[in-house]
Design an enzyme around this catalytic site. Structure first.
Site, PDB file in Angstrom:
ATOM      1  CB  VAL A  11      14.135  67.039   0.990  1.00  0.00           C
ATOM      2  CG1 VAL A  11      13.950  65.579   1.390  1.00  0.00           C
ATOM      3  CG2 VAL A  11      13.008  67.771   0.979  1.00  0.00           C
ATOM      4  CB  CYS A 257       6.036  72.498  -1.089  1.00  0.00           C
ATOM      5  SG  CYS A 257       7.206  71.601  -0.586  1.00  0.00           S
TER       6      CYS A 257
HETATM    7  N1  LIG Z   1      12.120  72.195  -0.236  1.00  0.00           N
HETATM    8  C1  LIG Z   1      11.000  71.863   0.605  1.00  0.00           C
HETATM    9  O1  LIG Z   1      10.742  72.510   1.481  1.00  0.00           O
HETATM   10  C2  LIG Z   1      10.419  70.422   0.518  1.00  0.00           C
HETATM   11  C3  LIG Z   1       9.379  69.862   1.613  1.00  0.00           C
HETATM   12  C4  LIG Z   1       9.033  68.814   1.523  1.00  0.00           C
HETATM   13  C5  LIG Z   1       9.371  68.099   0.215  1.00  0.00           C
HETATM   14  N2  LIG Z   1      10.090  68.630  -0.646  1.00  0.00           N
HETATM   15  C6  LIG Z   1      10.115  67.654  -1.842  1.00  0.00           C
HETATM   16  O2  LIG Z   1      11.153  66.951  -1.701  1.00  0.00           O
HETATM   17  C7  LIG Z   1      11.725  66.777  -3.075  1.00  0.00           C
HETATM   18  C8  LIG Z   1      13.177  67.461  -3.231  1.00  0.00           C
HETATM   19  O3  LIG Z   1      13.100  68.701  -3.057  1.00  0.00           O
HETATM   20  P1  LIG Z   1      14.229  69.657  -2.584  1.00  0.00           P
HETATM   21  O4  LIG Z   1      13.417  71.104  -2.330  1.00  0.00           O
HETATM   22  O5  LIG Z   1      15.057  69.255  -1.870  1.00  0.00           O
HETATM   23  O6  LIG Z   1      14.935  70.039  -4.101  1.00  0.00           O
HETATM   24  P2  LIG Z   1      16.300  70.620  -4.287  1.00  0.00           P
HETATM   25  O7  LIG Z   1      16.199  71.396  -5.689  1.00  0.00           O
HETATM   26  O8  LIG Z   1      16.768  71.490  -3.238  1.00  0.00           O
HETATM   27  O9  LIG Z   1      17.190  69.624  -4.287  1.00  0.00           O
HETATM   28  C9  LIG Z   1      17.391  68.489  -5.391  1.00  0.00           C
HETATM   29  C10 LIG Z   1      18.709  68.083  -5.704  1.00  0.00           C
HETATM   30  O10 LIG Z   1      18.541  66.991  -6.325  1.00  0.00           O
HETATM   31  C11 LIG Z   1      19.566  66.858  -7.420  1.00  0.00           C
HETATM   32  N3  LIG Z   1      19.197  65.929  -8.259  1.00  0.00           N
HETATM   33  C12 LIG Z   1      18.353  66.353  -9.612  1.00  0.00           C
HETATM   34  N4  LIG Z   1      18.273  65.445 -10.074  1.00  0.00           N
HETATM   35  C13 LIG Z   1      19.213  64.284  -9.622  1.00  0.00           C
HETATM   36  C14 LIG Z   1      19.308  62.993  -9.905  1.00  0.00           C
HETATM   37  N5  LIG Z   1      18.908  62.510 -11.127  1.00  0.00           N
HETATM   38  N6  LIG Z   1      20.153  62.298  -9.149  1.00  0.00           N
HETATM   39  C15 LIG Z   1      20.824  62.959  -8.312  1.00  0.00           C
HETATM   40  N7  LIG Z   1      20.644  64.134  -7.912  1.00  0.00           N
HETATM   41  C16 LIG Z   1      19.528  64.897  -8.577  1.00  0.00           C
HETATM   42  C17 LIG Z   1      19.791  68.505  -7.742  1.00  0.00           C
HETATM   43  O11 LIG Z   1      20.988  68.667  -8.097  1.00  0.00           O
HETATM   44  C18 LIG Z   1      19.745  68.905  -6.238  1.00  0.00           C
HETATM   45  O12 LIG Z   1      20.769  69.187  -5.841  1.00  0.00           O
HETATM   46  C19 LIG Z   1      10.535  67.454  -4.083  1.00  0.00           C
HETATM   47  O13 LIG Z   1       9.734  66.301  -4.428  1.00  0.00           O
HETATM   48  C20 LIG Z   1       9.857  68.333  -3.025  1.00  0.00           C
HETATM   49  O14 LIG Z   1       8.926  68.402  -3.594  1.00  0.00           O
HETATM   50  C21 LIG Z   1      10.261  69.811  -0.706  1.00  0.00           C
END
Ligand SMILES: NC(=O)c1ccc[n+]([C@@H]2O[C@H](COP(=O)([O-])OP(=O)(O)OC[C@H]3O[C@@H](n4cnc5c(N)ncnc54)[C@H](O)[C@@H]3O)[C@@H](O)[C@H]2O)c1
Length: 401
Positions: A11, A257
């Site tokens: 995201v 998700c």
């Molecule tokens: N992946 C999807 O398709 C998708 C779609 C819609 C919503 N979401 C939501 O978006 C959010 C993020 O998901 P994602 O898939 O991008 O996750 P991800 O695991 O791909 O990325 C998260 C990133 O955050 C970093 N991180 C963790 N803790 C941290 C902190 N305290 N400070 C800074 N960086 C930190 C991690 O190192 C990682 O790079 C979640 O709530 C998820 O449910 C994801």
């Protein structure tokens, strides 16, 4: 205008590159390896081209950092950190808490804080705002808004530009500024009356998918027991021009998700005294698919897998991505192993997983297809073993659901 994005995964990095075309963006992640790679212009996310990232870095509109101080002068902060489940499958807001700490401790002037992480209704109002305030030692007050992310990694027809985006602020000013921000790179913005509605809508969208996938997975088992093709039956039902939406059976649901978000909704419901039995059962049906599939494979192979070599094809949770979070391949492999099979897996998109590497697509007694990437030839899969069980419906001629 300077934008800080907290969390540079699917995201956060995706939103960063879109925003970098209009704003100066600094991406904060606590993973030094990811930050180093990003600053070299190397993207780790499908759909974010390294060449584009490099261009944005060279023009000075994007850079990544692990230093909280680098976000101190941001005008807008977008939070995009994981919201997984704890080991006992409850909402885990510890990453959000850490992100609030980074924001609260470092932001030096009033900013607009937008949450894109998925969570239950009330998270922005009752968790994010008070936590940021708790961690801030300065007398600055920020604006707060939510805009849940709808990115579908690996998908090219819908992206940040043409996917309608929900949003709501805690105040009218927060809503207006959120609209101003996203309207630079998003064609359709939909304001709702409160952050809680936006938060709940995001959870309901994924619960809708979870429940319908469970329904079709249960129906696949019914169709098999009746001796009819689930796929032909679904195609037949799908000729109805209204009131039906086709979902296809699978080994289960994966990713960050669909297996997770409905549990956030169920937990919120139960906390308010509403039993979310339907949502909970849908989750169980999808989790049980791996057992059903292995049972079918065992039955077709003389009732015993002892010592047989089984190759699981596709361990990513869906086609054309390398993401293995909550993948259905994991319980399938576990059940095959507990039935005595010698299991390896083939997935050149994933490459390495749990200390094992992708094995060649040949030489096994049995092949079980969990995920089929587009680049993998179905005829090659079919000819790779004397018995092929396909859970995807994409390998013609294989035994299937
Ligand atoms: N992946 C999807 O398709 C998708 C779609 C819609 C919503 N979401 C939501 O978006 C959010 C993020 O998901 P994602 O898939 O991008 O996750 P991800 O695991 O791909 O990325 C998260 C990133 O955050 C970093 N991180 C963790 N803790 C941290 C902190 N305290 N400070 C800074 N960086 C930190 C991690 O190192 C990682 O790079 C979640 O709530 C998820 O449910 C994801």
């Amino acid at each position: 205008m300077k934008v800080a994005v907290i969390g540079l995964g699917y995201v956060g990095l995706t939103i960063s590159v879109f925003a970098s075309n209009y704003f100066q963006v600094v991406g904060f992640d606590n993973n030094q390896k990811i930050v180093n790679q990003l600053n070299l212009g190397r993207s780790h996310i499908e759909g974010v081209e390294s060449s584009l990232l490099l261009k944005l870095i060279k023009t000075g509109s994007y850079r990544a950092t692990t230093s909280g101080a680098d976000i101190s002068d941001a005008d807008i902060v977008v939070i995009a950190v994981p919201t997984p489940l704890t080991v006992d499958r409850k909402p885990d807001l510890s990453y959000l808490d850490a992100a609030c700490k980074t924001v609260g401790a470092n932001l030096e002037r009033p900013a607009l804080v937008i949450n894109e992480s998925t969570s239950f209704p009330g998270t922005l109002r009752n968790f994010i705002k008070p936590h940021i305030e708790k961690y801030s030692s300065r007398a600055v007050s920020h604006l707060y808004a939510i805009s849940p992310e709808r990115v579908d990694p690996g998908r090219s027809d819908f992206n940040q530009k043409n996917t309608p985006r929900l949003y709501a602020g805690l105040t009218e000013e927060a809503s207006a500024k959120t609209k101003e921000f996203y309207s630079k790179f998003c064609e359709s913005l939909v304001e709702v009356s409160s952050p809680e509605v936006a938060e709940a809508a995001k959870l309901f969208e994924n619960t809708f998918r979870q429940v319908n996938i469970a329904l079709v997975n249960e129906f696949a088992q019914i169709a098999h027991s009746l001796g009819i093709s689930v796929y032909e039956t679904l195609d037949a039902a799908n000729t109805k021009p209204y009131g039906f939406m086709k979902f296809t059976p699978s080994a289960g649901v994966g990713g960050h998700c669909i297996p997770v978000d409905p549990t956030y909704l169920a937990s919120a419901a139960e906390e308010h005294g509403v039993p979310a039995t339907f949502i909970r059962r849908a989750n169980e049906v999808n989790l049980e698919m791996s057992k059903y599939i292995v049972r079918r494979v065992v039955e077709d192979n003389g009732g015993n897998l002892q010592g047989k070599s089984v190759l699981v094809v596709g361990v990513a949770y869906k086609p054309n991505v390398a993401d293995v979070r909550e993948t259905a391949a994991e319980p399938v492999i576990e059940h095959l192993r507990s039935n005595g099979a010698v299991v390896s897996w083939h997935d050149d998109v994933v490459g390495n997983w749990k200390g094992e590497s992708s094995a060649p697509l040949q030489g096994a007694d049995i092949v079980v297809v969990v995920t089929k990437h587009d680049g993998l030839d179905e005829k090659k899969i079919l000819s790779s073993a004397p018995y092929v069980f396909d859970t995807t419906g994409k390998v013609k001629g294989a035994t299937g659901l």
